[in-house]
Design a protein around this motif. Structure first.
Motif, PDB file in Angstrom:
ATOM      1  N   TYR A 230       0.794  -1.225   0.000  1.00  8.53           N
ATOM      2  CA  TYR A 230       0.000   0.000   0.000  1.00  8.53           C
ATOM      3  C   TYR A 230       0.827   1.276   0.000  1.00  8.53           C
ATOM      4  N   GLN A 411      -6.029  -3.108   6.267  1.00  8.40           N
ATOM      5  CA  GLN A 411      -6.055  -3.764   4.958  1.00  8.40           C
ATOM      6  C   GLN A 411      -7.438  -4.333   4.664  1.00  8.40           C
ATOM      7  N   PHE A 414      -9.530  -1.536   3.516  1.00  3.30           N
ATOM      8  CA  PHE A 414      -9.229  -1.150   2.138  1.00  3.30           C
ATOM      9  C   PHE A 414      -9.878  -2.112   1.144  1.00  3.30           C
ATOM     10  N   VAL A 448     -14.168   3.433   4.826  1.00  4.92           N
ATOM     11  CA  VAL A 448     -12.787   3.022   5.035  1.00  4.92           C
ATOM     12  C   VAL A 448     -12.118   3.870   6.122  1.00  4.92           C
ATOM     13  N   VAL A 490      -3.326   5.565   0.808  1.00  5.33           N
ATOM     14  CA  VAL A 490      -4.472   4.925   0.147  1.00  5.33           C
ATOM     15  C   VAL A 490      -5.517   5.966  -0.238  1.00  5.33           C
TER      16      VAL A 490
END
Length: 547
Positions: A230, A411, A414, A448, A490
């Motif tokens: 990432y 994660q 995401f 998120v 991200v």
């Protein structure tokens, strides 16, 4: 006349103490006898030497012999009874006899015996019971009852609670009765050594059972893979698992359909959402395979945090007990200084009367040196104990695994945001009031950010709950680093993707130049209409324009 009156009062008081002690001893009233012996000794030490010597001559040999006989018999009797009480573990008898030791100036002997009693009591309470043979009435063979395996957290809590309760019950009495011989400091040292020995063994056993060192190394590898995915490589180009552009086939029309801006693309979104559920475990950089499921690792972190919390609570209690003992010792030394000062003045008066003032200075210096030696600060516990080192090592393993768990949770957030779903996408609040059919009325926003912040909050709150400053600091730094680097990276890449899809000719509104094209068209139309109105006004005048 006044001096002779003081001498006679002292002599009568000495004889009364001797008689009272003898009578109390005959009646086996040991506390009263010990108080009489202590009063006799205090009276001689606080009065002037000439007055005390003359008072003893007046009181006679009977008074002196009676006091000495009472003192010797009391010492022998109390020692025998105290040893028997220690051997039997009779706490009631020890509570009655321990104050008498201080009155008879036997604190040094009492400290050793009391420590033997404390060690025996702590061992019986802390250690797990050994298997006991039991005879089953239906069987002829003797069956051994094996104890149930106790979790490490409960074992630590038991050891710490036993040590704390023993100090709470016994330390006040020991400090009052045996404090002159530093019995309170010795008791704290004994309890801490017994607790430390068992606590370190429990922590080592826990680290071996859970394989924390190996798990931390595996977690470091997983953490490196997640950060590489990432941050270093970039989420949009990592093995074809990018957001929307590659995993779901990409394209501005697809993104437009997922956001609900055009009805003609709704069948595409429905088709994607009806596909086989996405397997997150195949794309979590090996976290599930190497460490386990998120829920299992989270439960393991709760257990490790509880172990750290128990240890830190005990550490704070024992340090507070040490501070209280040192303060009490300082008060006793101050009282000794005052008493020595009074004795010194009496001795100086006696020397001045006998030899003159020549030895006055030497006596004062000797007394100051003796008081200074007694007033030296003692170290009951070192600043860093072996228990602190074991806990620091456990905290290091905990912090490393907590970091891996945090990045794995982020994660998962995401990956959830990559694939649409009612649980991962919500309508944008600022657009909820738009009428149906208006551009953007079905626009969605991901969760998120909320999921990542929740994971960071849970991680930091759990680390703070341990009470261990080093562990809490490391965990807070890890969370700040994860939010500042991974999450920000991200979000930046998602924003870049959204901007690229909104470029004219490649945006959401195909055939109309995208959102930017639509906005530009509206602006050009408004400008054309305004120019037409101005031309009409110039040609027909104000009345014509109004008509």
């Amino acid at each position: 006349v006044e001096s002779r009156g003081d001498i006679m009062a002292t002599a009568l008081h000495l004889r009364g103490c001797a008689n009272r002690g003898s009578q109390a001893l005959a009646a086996q009233n040991y506390r009263t006898a010990a108080e009489a012996v202590c009063e006799y000794r205090r009276l001689l030490s606080t009065t002037k030497p000439r007055t005390s010597q003359t008072a003893l001559l007046i009181a006679g040999d009977y008074t002196i012999q009676t006091h000495e006989r009472t003192r010797q018999v009391m010492k022998q009797t109390i020692l025998e009874r105290y040893e028997a009480a220690v051997a039997k573990g009779d706490l009631a008898a020890l509570s009655d006899l321990t104050p008498i030791l201080g009155l008879l100036e036997m604190a040094d002997q009492g400290v050793g015996m009391y420590l033997r009693f404390s060690r025996s009591t702590l061992s019986k309470s802390m250690d797990d019971p050994k298997p006991q043979p039991s005879q089953d009435p239906n069987e002829k063979e003797v069956v051994l009852q094996t104890p149930v395996q106790v979790p490490v957290c409960q074992s630590l809590a038991k050891v710490f609670n036993v040590g704390v309760m023993h100090l709470r019950h016994h330390l006040p009495m020991v400090a009052h009765s045996l404090g002159e011989a530093d019995g309170d400091a010795a008791l704290i040292q004994l309890v801490h050594l017994e607790v430390e020995k068992r606590a370190i063994a429990a922590v080592r056993q826990y680290e071996q059972e859970k394989q924390l060192e190996e798990m931390e190394k595996v977690g470091e590898r997983v953490t490196a893979l997640i950060e590489e995915k990432y941050v270093v490589v970039g989420i949009l180009d990592f093995e074809g698992e990018g957001f929307l552009s590659s995993s779901l086939g990409g394209g501005s029309g697809l993104l437009q359909a997922l956001m609900g801006l055009d009805d003609k693309y709704q069948p595409i979104a429905t088709e994607i959402s009806s596909k086989k559920p996405f397997d997150f475990e195949e794309h979590d950089c090996g976290f599930t395979e190497e460490l386990g499921h998120l829920a299992d690792v989270d439960a393991a972190m709760d257990e490790a945090a509880l172990c750290l919390q128990h240890t830190e609570s005990y550490e704070r209690f024992i340090r507070h007990a040490v501070d209280q003992v040192l303060q009490a010792r300082a008060l006793r030394l101050e009282q000794k200084r005052e008493e020595r000062k009074r004795q010194q003045q009496s001795e100086e008066e006696k020397r001045m009367e006998a030899d003159g003032a020549e030895n006055q200075g030497a006596s004062a210096n000797d007394s100051k040196d003796e008081i200074a030696d007694e007033g030296k600060q003692i170290e009951i516990l070192p600043p860093h104990t072996p228990l602190n080192e074991a806990v620091a090592e456990l905290g290091g393993h905990y912090s490393g695994l907590e970091r891996s768990l945090l990045l794995a949770s982020m994660q998962r957030a995401f990956l959830n945001a990559t694939f649409p779903g009612d649980q991962n996408y919500n309508p944008i609040a600022i657009l909820s009031g738009r009428t149906r059919g208006a551009p953007g009325f079905r626009a969605l926003q991901t969760s998120v950010v909320e999921e990542c912040l929740y994971a960071a909050q849970r991680s930091t709150m759990r680390a703070f709950a341990t009470g261990h400053t080093g562990t809490a600091s490391v965990a807070a730094n890890y969370c700040a680093d994860a939010l500042g680097r991974v999450l920000l990276e991200v979000l930046s890449r998602r924003a870049e993707l959204g901007i690229s899809l909104l470029k004219p000719g490649e945006g959401l509104l195909v055939g109309q130049g995208g959102l930017f094209g639509q906005a530009a068209g509206l602006i050009r139309g408004a400008a054309t209409g305004r120019a037409k109105i101005e031309r009409n006004v110039g040609a027909k005048g104000t009345a014509g324009a109004g008509a």
